[in-house]
Motif scaffolding. Structure first.
Motif, PDB file in Angstrom:
ATOM      1  N   SER A   1      24.490  73.845  60.351  1.00 43.99           N
ATOM      2  CA  SER A   1      25.878  73.494  60.062  1.00 43.99           C
ATOM      3  C   SER A   1      26.607  73.087  61.347  1.00 43.99           C
ATOM      4  N   ARG A   2      27.444  72.077  61.229  1.00 44.50           N
ATOM      5  CA  ARG A   2      28.235  71.603  62.358  1.00 44.50           C
ATOM      6  C   ARG A   2      29.716  71.835  62.085  1.00 44.50           C
ATOM      7  N   LEU A   3      30.439  72.135  63.139  1.00 42.76           N
ATOM      8  CA  LEU A   3      31.882  72.228  62.999  1.00 42.76           C
ATOM      9  C   LEU A   3      32.452  70.837  62.746  1.00 42.76           C
ATOM     10  N   THR A   4      33.541  70.769  62.018  1.00 43.44           N
ATOM     11  CA  THR A   4      34.280  69.531  61.841  1.00 43.44           C
ATOM     12  C   THR A   4      35.391  69.497  62.870  1.00 43.44           C
ATOM     13  N   LEU A   5      35.469  68.433  63.649  1.00 42.76           N
ATOM     14  CA  LEU A   5      36.461  68.332  64.717  1.00 42.76           C
ATOM     15  C   LEU A   5      37.524  67.305  64.363  1.00 42.76           C
ATOM     16  N   ALA A   6      38.735  67.518  64.897  1.00 37.05           N
ATOM     17  CA  ALA A   6      39.836  66.584  64.671  1.00 37.05           C
ATOM     18  C   ALA A   6      40.825  66.706  65.825  1.00 37.05           C
ATOM     19  N   TYR A   7      41.708  65.734  65.920  1.00 37.74           N
ATOM     20  CA  TYR A   7      42.737  65.715  66.967  1.00 37.74           C
ATOM     21  C   TYR A   7      43.744  66.840  66.738  1.00 37.74           C
ATOM     22  N   ALA A   8      44.116  67.516  67.836  1.00 33.87           N
ATOM     23  CA  ALA A   8      45.069  68.623  67.723  1.00 33.87           C
ATOM     24  C   ALA A   8      46.230  68.488  68.704  1.00 33.87           C
ATOM     25  N   GLY A   9      46.444  67.281  69.226  1.00 34.87           N
ATOM     26  CA  GLY A   9      47.521  67.092  70.189  1.00 34.87           C
ATOM     27  C   GLY A   9      46.957  66.772  71.564  1.00 34.87           C
ATOM     28  N   PRO A  10      47.832  66.504  72.543  1.00 39.40           N
ATOM     29  CA  PRO A  10      47.385  66.121  73.883  1.00 39.40           C
ATOM     30  C   PRO A  10      46.381  67.115  74.486  1.00 39.40           C
ATOM     31  N   GLY A  11      45.203  66.628  74.822  1.00 39.52           N
ATOM     32  CA  GLY A  11      44.200  67.453  75.485  1.00 39.52           C
ATOM     33  C   GLY A  11      43.480  68.439  74.601  1.00 39.52           C
TER      34      GLY A  11
ATOM     35  N   SER B   1      29.549  72.680  75.770  1.00 39.19           N
ATOM     36  CA  SER B   1      29.464  71.550  76.696  1.00 39.19           C
ATOM     37  C   SER B   1      28.241  70.692  76.399  1.00 39.19           C
ATOM     38  N   PHE B   2      28.297  69.478  76.877  1.00 41.54           N
ATOM     39  CA  PHE B   2      27.148  68.574  76.852  1.00 41.54           C
ATOM     40  C   PHE B   2      27.297  67.613  78.024  1.00 41.54           C
ATOM     41  N   THR B   3      26.174  67.111  78.509  1.00 45.54           N
ATOM     42  CA  THR B   3      26.174  66.191  79.651  1.00 45.54           C
ATOM     43  C   THR B   3      25.642  64.837  79.210  1.00 45.54           C
ATOM     44  N   LEU B   4      26.453  63.816  79.398  1.00 52.88           N
ATOM     45  CA  LEU B   4      26.052  62.461  79.026  1.00 52.88           C
ATOM     46  C   LEU B   4      25.173  61.873  80.128  1.00 52.88           C
ATOM     47  N   ASP B   5      24.015  61.369  79.748  1.00 53.40           N
ATOM     48  CA  ASP B   5      23.077  60.857  80.749  1.00 53.40           C
ATOM     49  C   ASP B   5      22.748  59.386  80.574  1.00 53.40           C
TER      50      ASP B   5
ATOM     51  N   ALA C   1      30.888  66.024  67.243  1.00 50.85           N
ATOM     52  CA  ALA C   1      30.359  67.293  66.733  1.00 50.85           C
ATOM     53  C   ALA C   1      28.839  67.341  66.832  1.00 50.85           C
ATOM     54  N   GLN C   2      28.190  66.156  66.750  1.00 46.50           N
ATOM     55  CA  GLN C   2      26.729  66.112  66.846  1.00 46.50           C
ATOM     56  C   GLN C   2      26.233  66.476  68.243  1.00 46.50           C
ATOM     57  N   LEU C   3      27.092  66.322  69.249  1.00 43.14           N
ATOM     58  CA  LEU C   3      26.704  66.629  70.620  1.00 43.14           C
ATOM     59  C   LEU C   3      26.945  68.094  70.989  1.00 43.14           C
ATOM     60  N   LEU C   4      27.646  68.823  70.124  1.00 46.75           N
ATOM     61  CA  LEU C   4      27.931  70.234  70.366  1.00 46.75           C
ATOM     62  C   LEU C   4      26.913  71.113  69.645  1.00 46.75           C
ATOM     63  N   PRO C   5      26.728  72.344  70.097  1.00 48.06           N
ATOM     64  CA  PRO C   5      25.768  73.244  69.442  1.00 48.06           C
ATOM     65  C   PRO C   5      26.135  73.470  67.982  1.00 48.06           C
ATOM     66  N   PRO C   6      25.158  73.792  67.120  1.00 46.82           N
ATOM     67  CA  PRO C   6      25.445  74.099  65.718  1.00 46.82           C
ATOM     68  C   PRO C   6      26.390  75.289  65.593  1.00 46.82           C
ATOM     69  N   ALA C   7      27.092  75.331  64.485  1.00 43.27           N
ATOM     70  CA  ALA C   7      28.050  76.410  64.255  1.00 43.27           C
ATOM     71  C   ALA C   7      27.378  77.781  64.269  1.00 43.27           C
ATOM     72  N   SER C   8      26.114  77.857  63.867  1.00 53.96           N
ATOM     73  CA  SER C   8      25.413  79.140  63.840  1.00 53.96           C
ATOM     74  C   SER C   8      25.308  79.747  65.231  1.00 53.96           C
ATOM     75  N   GLN C   9      25.233  78.901  66.265  1.00 57.30           N
ATOM     76  CA  GLN C   9      25.190  79.401  67.633  1.00 57.30           C
ATOM     77  C   GLN C   9      26.577  79.789  68.129  1.00 57.30           C
ATOM     78  N   LEU C  10      27.568  78.990  67.749  1.00 60.09           N
ATOM     79  CA  LEU C  10      28.922  79.243  68.230  1.00 60.09           C
ATOM     80  C   LEU C  10      29.549  80.459  67.563  1.00 60.09           C
ATOM     81  N   LEU C  11      29.208  80.693  66.302  1.00 61.44           N
ATOM     82  CA  LEU C  11      29.824  81.788  65.546  1.00 61.44           C
ATOM     83  C   LEU C  11      28.835  82.925  65.317  1.00 61.44           C
ATOM     84  N   HIS C  12      27.886  83.059  66.201  1.00 65.17           N
ATOM     85  CA  HIS C  12      26.882  84.118  66.086  1.00 65.17           C
ATOM     86  C   HIS C  12      27.551  85.492  66.091  1.00 65.17           C
TER      87      HIS C  12
ATOM     88  N   GLY D   1      25.259  78.088  57.944  1.00 65.33           N
ATOM     89  CA  GLY D   1      23.877  77.627  57.869  1.00 65.33           C
ATOM     90  C   GLY D   1      23.336  77.297  59.249  1.00 65.33           C
ATOM     91  N   GLY D   2      22.018  77.267  59.366  1.00 68.63           N
ATOM     92  CA  GLY D   2      21.399  77.057  60.665  1.00 68.63           C
ATOM     93  C   GLY D   2      21.737  75.732  61.311  1.00 68.63           C
TER      94      GLY D   2
END
Length: 244
Positions: free
Chosen positions: A143-153, A202-206, A122-133, A140-141
Motif C-alpha cells: 500500500s502507498r500513501l496518497t499525497l497532495a498539496y498542503a500549502g507552501p513547502g 527520503s529518496f535520492t534521484l540519480d 508516492a511511488q518513490l517513497l517507502p510503502p505505507a507498511s514501513q512508514l506506519l509499522h 497492506g504490504g
C-alpha cells in the motif's frame, strides 16, 4: 540613382540569403544536438532544442553557443529502482562550448525545472507498511500513501479515506526528504498512537536530465517546491558535461 537602387536591392537580396542560410544552419544544428543528447544517455527521451541568438554562424566559428534552450514532456527520473515521469521539463544552458565534431559539449551554467505528480512521488517513497509499522491501522504490504498539496513547502498524506497528516519537503543535494509528519488526531486515536511522529522519508534521484542537479537548498527556496499539480524540481549546474 538607378545604380544606387540596384546596389540596394542586391544588398537586400544578399542579406536575405545570408539570413536564410543562417536559419537553415541553426535548424540542422538543433536537430543534430537533440539526437546527440539522447544518444549520450543524459536524457531519457529526445528533447526539443532551440539555439538562441543571431547570427548562429558566428557562434559556430567561435565554437561557443551563448544560449541553448531544452524542453521535453516525456522524460523520466528515478532513484535507481523506480522511474517516474518528469513533466514540463525546461532548461536554459549558457556558454555551451562544443567540439568541432560535436562529439563533446560543456555548459558553463544551466538552470531548469520540471514537475513530478503526487501519485508518482508516492511511488518513490517507502510503502505505507514501513512508514506506519507498529500501528493498528490495516495496511497492506504494498500500500502507498496518497499525497497532495498542503500549502507552501508542505504535502499531506492519506491512507484511503484516512488523513494521516502533513509534512515538510526539502532537499539536500539530489536527496529529497519528507519529514515532520505526525499522525492526525483521528488516525492517532484509531492506531492508539496519538501525536505519533512518522519517521522521515527520503529518496535520492540519480538520473537527472542534461547533467544538471537539484538546486542547493541553502541558495534560496531549494530544489523542491510543492505545487497544487505536483512537486516542482528546480535544477542548476556549473561546468556541466552535456556531451562526451
Amino acid at each position: 540613382m538607378r545604380g544606387w537602387l540596384k546596389a540596394t536591392i542586391s544588398l537586400a537580396v544578399l542579406c536575405g540569403l545570408l539570413v536564410g542560410a543562417d536559419r537553415i544552419a541553426v535548424g540542422v544544428a538543433e536537430d543534430e544536438a537533440a539526437d546527440r543528447i539522447v544518444k549520450s544517455g543524459r536524457m531519457s527521451q529526445r528533447p526539443d532544442v532551440s539555439i538562441e541568438g543571431f547570427p548562429f554562424l558566428t557562434q559556430v566559428l567561435s565554437m561557443k553557443l551563448d544560449d541553448v534552450r531544452i524542453s521535453s514532456d516525456g522524460l523520466t527520473v528515478g532513484d535507481g529502482s523506480h522511474q517516474v515521469a518528469l513533466h514540463s521539463f525546461k532548461a536554459r544552458l549558457s556558454g555551451v562550448k562544443v567540439s568541432d565534431s560535436m562529439n563533446s559539449a560543456t555548459v558553463a551554467g544551466g538552470t531548469g525545472s520540471g514537475v513530478i505528480s503526487y501519485p508518482d512521488l508516492a511511488q518513490l517513497l517507502p510503502p505505507a507498511s514501513q512508514l506506519l509499522h507498529g500501528t493498528k491501522l490495516p495496511v497492506g504490504g504494498n500500500s502507498r500513501l496518497t499525497l497532495a498539496y498542503a500549502g507552501p513547502g508542505k504535502v499531506k498524506a492519506s491512507l484511503g479515506p484516512l488523513a494521516i497528516g502533513e509534512g515538510n519537503v526539502r532537499n539536500k543535494g539530489n536527496t529529497v526528504m519528507v519529514d515532520g509528519f505526525r499522525l492526525s488526531s483521528l488516525v492517532g486515536a484509531v492506531a492508539g498512537l496519538s501525536g505519533q511522529q512518522i519517521e522521515p522519508m527520503s529518496f535520492t534521484l540519480d538520473s537527472l536530465p542534461a547533467g544538471l542537479k537539484l538546486a542547493d537548498e541553502e541558495g534560496g527556496s531549494g530544489g523542491v517546491t510543492p505545487l497544487p499539480e505536483g512537486l516542482q524540481l528546480t535544477f542548476d549546474g556549473k561546468d556541466v558535461k552535456l556531451l562526451g
